[in-house]
Design a protein around this motif. Structure first.
Motif, PDB file in Angstrom:
ATOM      1  N   SER A   1       0.769  -0.912  -0.109  1.00 27.52           N
ATOM      2  CA  SER A   1       0.096   0.018   0.068  1.00 27.52           C
ATOM      3  C   SER A   1       0.882   1.225  -0.037  1.00 27.52           C
ATOM      4  O   SER A   1       0.536   2.387  -0.257  1.00 27.52           O
ATOM      5  CB  SER A   1      -1.129  -0.013   1.409  1.00 27.52           C
ATOM      6  N   GLU A   2       2.178   1.257   0.411  1.00 30.41           N
ATOM      7  CA  GLU A   2       3.129   2.435   0.525  1.00 30.41           C
ATOM      8  C   GLU A   2       3.668   2.446  -1.092  1.00 30.41           C
ATOM      9  O   GLU A   2       3.786   1.762  -1.640  1.00 30.41           O
ATOM     10  CB  GLU A   2       4.240   2.024   1.216  1.00 30.41           C
ATOM     11  N   ALA A   3       3.794   3.779  -1.392  1.00 33.16           N
ATOM     12  CA  ALA A   3       3.995   4.292  -2.890  1.00 33.16           C
ATOM     13  C   ALA A   3       5.385   3.982  -3.022  1.00 33.16           C
ATOM     14  O   ALA A   3       5.593   3.311  -4.100  1.00 33.16           O
ATOM     15  CB  ALA A   3       3.925   5.821  -2.920  1.00 33.16           C
ATOM     16  N   GLY A   4       6.355   4.024  -2.207  1.00 34.75           N
ATOM     17  CA  GLY A   4       7.760   3.655  -2.401  1.00 34.75           C
ATOM     18  C   GLY A   4       8.261   2.548  -1.729  1.00 34.75           C
ATOM     19  O   GLY A   4       9.492   2.478  -1.656  1.00 34.75           O
ATOM     20  N   ALA A   5       7.455   1.503  -1.308  1.00 36.26           N
ATOM     21  CA  ALA A   5       7.805   0.255  -0.625  1.00 36.26           C
ATOM     22  C   ALA A   5       8.801  -0.375  -1.723  1.00 36.26           C
ATOM     23  O   ALA A   5       8.247  -0.712  -2.789  1.00 36.26           O
ATOM     24  CB  ALA A   5       6.743  -0.301  -0.087  1.00 36.26           C
ATOM     25  N   ALA A   6       9.836  -1.136  -1.102  1.00 31.99           N
ATOM     26  CA  ALA A   6      10.632  -1.917  -2.028  1.00 31.99           C
ATOM     27  C   ALA A   6       9.924  -3.551  -1.988  1.00 31.99           C
ATOM     28  O   ALA A   6       9.257  -3.877  -0.843  1.00 31.99           O
ATOM     29  CB  ALA A   6      11.912  -1.957  -1.404  1.00 31.99           C
ATOM     30  N   ILE A   7      10.132  -4.179  -2.977  1.00 32.93           N
ATOM     31  CA  ILE A   7       9.835  -5.553  -3.096  1.00 32.93           C
ATOM     32  C   ILE A   7      10.772  -6.634  -2.277  1.00 32.93           C
ATOM     33  O   ILE A   7      11.861  -6.146  -2.586  1.00 32.93           O
ATOM     34  CB  ILE A   7       9.418  -6.056  -4.495  1.00 32.93           C
ATOM     35  N   PRO A   8      10.295  -7.232  -1.461  1.00 31.39           N
ATOM     36  CA  PRO A   8      11.242  -8.152  -0.684  1.00 31.39           C
ATOM     37  C   PRO A   8      12.150  -9.247  -1.688  1.00 31.39           C
ATOM     38  O   PRO A   8      11.439  -9.302  -2.835  1.00 31.39           O
ATOM     39  CB  PRO A   8      10.481  -8.984   0.193  1.00 31.39           C
TER      40      PRO A   8
END
Length: 91
Positions: free
Chosen positions: A3-10
């Motif tokens: 849901s976060e715009a700048g979240a990195a993919i694990p």
């Protein structure tokens, strides 16, 4: 999805996506190549088995090479560059 715009993919998710892509690519390439081999065998080679085996192997090799490139993009083909022959200047 995140849901976060700048979240990195694990990293685990990236690896899982690469494996999914490799497996689906393998099934598609080998299936298509085997189909071409079957049609070729029936139409041209009087139902012999070697066109099917050859085309399946080619599909497997292509899928393996593309999978290898997706995991390590620095992999290059072992190509040898042949230098152009130099001719002596004519007088």
């Amino acid at each position: 999805m995140n849901s976060e715009a700048g979240a990195a993919i694990p990293a685990e998710e990236v690896l899982a996506r690469k494996w999914d892509r490799c497996l689906s690519n393998f099934v598609l390439k080998v299936g298509a190549a085997t189909s071409v081999g079957i049609v070729t065998s029936v139409l041209l080679f009087r139902k012999r088995t070697w066109p099917v085996a050859l085309s399946s192997g080619i599909g497997l090799g292509i899928a393996y090479e593309q999978c290898q490139r997706s995991f390590d993009p620095n992999v290059t083909l072992n190509a040898v560059r042949v230098p152009k022959p130099t001719t002596p200047p004519t007088a």
